[in-house]
Enzyme design. Structure first.
Site, PDB file in Angstrom:
ATOM      1  N   HIS A 191       0.818  -1.213   0.000  1.00 27.88           N
ATOM      2  CA  HIS A 191       0.000   0.000   0.000  1.00 27.88           C
ATOM      3  C   HIS A 191       0.840   1.246   0.000  1.00 27.88           C
ATOM      4  CE1 HIS A 191      -3.747  -2.172   1.491  1.00 27.88           C
ATOM      5  NE2 HIS A 191      -3.823  -1.889   0.217  1.00 27.88           N
ATOM      6  N   GLU A 433     -10.953 -15.270 -20.704  1.00 29.82           N
ATOM      7  CA  GLU A 433      -9.616 -15.666 -20.256  1.00 29.82           C
ATOM      8  C   GLU A 433      -9.460 -17.184 -20.190  1.00 29.82           C
ATOM      9  OE1 GLU A 433      -8.930 -13.683 -16.474  1.00 29.82           O
ATOM     10  OE2 GLU A 433     -10.975 -13.994 -15.825  1.00 29.82           O
ATOM     11  N   ASP A 457      -4.434 -14.525 -17.863  1.00 36.64           N
ATOM     12  CA  ASP A 457      -4.902 -15.901 -17.742  1.00 36.64           C
ATOM     13  C   ASP A 457      -5.084 -16.561 -19.098  1.00 36.64           C
ATOM     14  OD1 ASP A 457      -5.078 -16.668 -14.996  1.00 36.64           O
ATOM     15  OD2 ASP A 457      -6.610 -15.133 -14.752  1.00 36.64           O
ATOM     16  N   CYS A 504      -7.799  -6.148 -20.737  1.00 36.86           N
ATOM     17  CA  CYS A 504      -7.303  -5.566 -19.491  1.00 36.86           C
ATOM     18  C   CYS A 504      -6.155  -6.361 -18.858  1.00 36.86           C
ATOM     19  CB  CYS A 504      -8.442  -5.397 -18.486  1.00 36.86           C
ATOM     20  SG  CYS A 504      -9.195  -6.957 -18.013  1.00 36.86           S
TER      21      CYS A 504
HETATM   22  C1  PEP Z   1      -6.080 -11.345 -16.562  1.00 42.33           C
HETATM   23  O1  PEP Z   1      -6.171 -12.537 -16.298  1.00 42.33           O
HETATM   24  O2  PEP Z   1      -5.528 -10.902 -17.597  1.00 42.33           O
HETATM   25  C2  PEP Z   1      -6.628 -10.327 -15.652  1.00 42.33           C
HETATM   26  C3  PEP Z   1      -6.699  -9.060 -16.006  1.00 42.33           C
HETATM   27  O3  PEP Z   1      -7.050 -10.726 -14.430  1.00 42.33           O
HETATM   28  P1  PEP Z   1      -6.065 -11.130 -13.217  1.00 42.33           P
HETATM   29  O4  PEP Z   1      -4.669 -10.700 -13.609  1.00 42.33           O
HETATM   30  O5  PEP Z   1      -6.600 -10.432 -12.033  1.00 42.33           O
HETATM   31  O6  PEP Z   1      -6.231 -12.612 -13.192  1.00 42.33           O
HETATM   32 MG    MG Z   2      -7.520 -13.310 -14.753  1.00 43.21          MG
END
Ligand code: PEP
Ligand code: MG
Length: 581
Positions: A191, A433, A457, A504
């Site tokens: 943090h 994902e 993922d 993302c």
């Molecule tokens: C991903 O899997 O790309 C994602 C954005 O989620 P996390 O990294 O939280 O699994």
């Molecule tokens: Mg993910």
């Protein structure tokens, strides 16, 4: 000259005089006690916990006046850690079972927590141990009849080093005189690091032993970009650091000026660039760096470090702070993505042989519909005060999506029945994902309002490469032909159904990948705040038309290495320096 190397936790370069502030208790001694002293030791422990509770509450009110509510989540997290009754129960058991003093027993509790947290694979979550340490340190100080002393006001410009700084310390320091911070523990996602970045305060963390040396008053160079710390630099090193500092500031200032510019290509094609966040404190940096709101709010943080799951009201308050921090922009809230290596103390997770393929994310939420609906109702409630999207993680097929949407409907009805307002049209999206979601993308697209590709993922499951296995990291390839084919298929399915294709995962924040993602037709990218300006700079240099041609050309190659060679050779065709829109 003494060189140290730590973790580059907040960018920026600073040169100045070092002040070492070590406010830890020097030793916590453990000693045996007689049986008839057990009750009074437990009483000392309970009193110290209560005094610490009051101390945190007072600190929270004081900081709320000067810093506003949105930066206070970390204090709430400390309050939750302290309120977790297991802290007192486990420590009491040690006092009684091992017949030792309260301080020694509390230290044993801390050591057990350290072991537990060290076993968590996710670096962000395992670093939450620093929060537990800060809370226990406060209780230990209380038992010694002391409190965490506020940092002094310095008369001159200095760089401060400490074993650790709490986020509260950072909010209280005088930013005109403190040029940078160095800590012995903590890392990128602590943090304190997140807050240092939000405050633009250069920081290097994890510099072991810096407080043990007698460096108080020494000249020091702190490089928050590389993680280097140089104590007593020679003339040449000092001058070189000064030049680097000026150059870095110049570049950053230039880049920062571009924050208000639109995210649009040379040939006028707009792309939505948003930020990924885990706590409300991060919201301000997303806006400062020109992000158009939040494309991924990972809500797991709120469920960590607590023995019971957060209730609807607690969740609502935190989601509302997040919304305020990025208002009036979009907030995309991802429902709980726990399980796997993100285990929650408030849940009785079964031991799994293969947790990456186990009871996690949407599967976990669907297995506890009442808890899931609490989260959905809390998110729905913020949808009445600003633009909100809901996103389900790790959807593998239609049945899961439909069940999740059914629970969302029920949540809406429950709110409506009690007269609580929400946006009935709140957009619902899925994270793509899992390879099955790619294969079914056309079917999924008909039943949602947007897609968001979680490449972290998706790459792991497509290539069967554990995303956190450092030994295989050379095989974890965002530009692998199988990944690129998946991405193309996802965009085509989204656009075929008239919904936006967002992405993302970490890939979104890599400016080198931008031409390909643009060329494939992605409408939105969401990334860490620190990547926004550079990705936008790249976007503004690109031609969308050329990017589409080059992206299509990638499909003529059958290995990741060949795709990369091809892209490097054609990079200049897509981008042009100096003549952005
Ligand atoms: C991903 O899997 O790309 C994602 C954005 O989620 P996390 O990294 O939280 O699994
Ligand atoms: Mg993910």
């Amino acid at each position: 000259m003494q060189l140290f190397s730590g973790i580059a936790a907040s960018p920026g370069i600073a040169l100045g005089k070092l002040r070492v502030v070590d406010r830890r208790l020097s030793v916590v001694s453990e000693y045996p006690i007689a049986y008839n002293a057990v009750a009074s030791e437990i009483e000392r422990l309970v009193r110290a916990v209560e005094e610490t509770r009051v101390e945190l509450e007072t600190l929270r009110s004081r900081l709320a006046e000067t810093n506003g509510e949105e930066n206070l989540l970390f204090i709430e997290i400390h309050q939750m850690i302290l309120a977790d009754e297991r802290l007192v129960i486990e420590t009491t058991e040690s006092i009684r079972g091992a017949l030792i003093n309260a301080e020694g027993a509390l230290r044993r509790t801390l050591l057990r927590y350290r072991e537990k947290f060290a076993r968590i694979n996710d670096p962000y979550l395992s670093e939450r141990i620093t929060d537990v340490e800060m809370v226990i340190e406060r209780v230990l100080l209380r038992m010694a009849g002391k409190t965490v002393a506020p940092l002094p006001d310095w008369e001159e410009q200095i760089i401060i080093a400490a074993h650790d700084f709490s986020p509260a310390d950072l909010l209280q320091i005088d930013r005109t005189n403190v040029l940078a911070i160095i800590t012995e523990i903590g890392g990128q996602t602590s943090h304190t690091a997140i807050l240092a970045r939000a405050l633009d305060l250069p920081a290097v963390m994890g510099v072991e032993g810096i407080c043990d040396f007698l460096y108080d008053g020494a000249v020091v160079v702190v490089d928050g970009v590389t993680g280097a710390v140089v104590v007593h630099p020679d003339q040449q090193t000092f001058q070189a650091a000064l030049r680097r500092k000026q150059q870095h500031e110049c570049e950053e200032n230039e880049l920062l000026k571009t924050a208000p510019l639109p995210a649009v290509t040379r040939d006028g094609h707009a792309m939505q660039l948003r930020g990924n966040v885990e706590i409300p404190e991060e919201g301000a940096s997303i806006l400062r760096y020109g992000g158009g709101g939040v494309g991924l709010y990972r809500t797991e943080m709120l469920f960590m470090n607590r023995s019971v799951m957060p209730d609807e009201e607690t969740q609502f308050q935190v989601y509302r702070s997040m919304q305020l921090a990025v208002a009036p922009h979009m907030l995309t809230v991802r429902t709980l993505d726990a399980g796997g290596d993100k285990l929650l103390e408030g849940l009785d997770h079964a031991v799994e042989v293969n947790p990456a393929l186990g009871m996690r994310a949407i599967r976990l939420s669907l297995s506890m519909p009442e808890e899931f609906k609490k989260q959905l109702r809390a998110i729905l409630r913020v949808s009445s005060t600003g633009p909100v999207r809901i996103m389900f993680p790790m959807i593998s097929g239609l049945a899961e999506l439909r069940r999740a949407k059914q629970l969302l409907e029920e949540s809406k009805q429950e709110l409506a029945a009690t007269g609580i307002s929400f946006d009935p049209q709140v957009p619902v999206g899925v994270m793509i994902e899992i390879p099955s979601a790619v294969i079914l993308a056309d079917l999924l697209a008909r039943e949602v309002d947007f897609f968001s590709v979680g490449t972290n993922d998706l790459i792991q499951y497509t290539l069967a490469i554990d995303r956190s296995n450092e030994q295989l990291s050379h095989m974890y390839h965002p530009l692998h032909p199988a990944v690129l084919r998946s991405l193309r298929r996802i965009v085509q399915a989204a656009h075929g159904a008239g919904i936006p294709a967002c992405l993302c995962g970490e890939m979104a924040g890599d400016p080198q990948c931008l031409p390909v993602l643009l060329g494939l037709g992605f409408d939105e990218l969401s990334m860490g705040a620190g990547s926004l300006l550079r990705v936008k700079q790249m976007l503004r240099r690109c031609s969308r038309e050329r990017a589409a041609v080059i992206a299509e050309g990638c499909f003529g190659f059958s290995t990741a290495a060949d795709v990369e060679t091809y892209l490097t050779a054609h990079f200049n065709e897509v981008t042009a320096t100096g003549d952005e829109q």
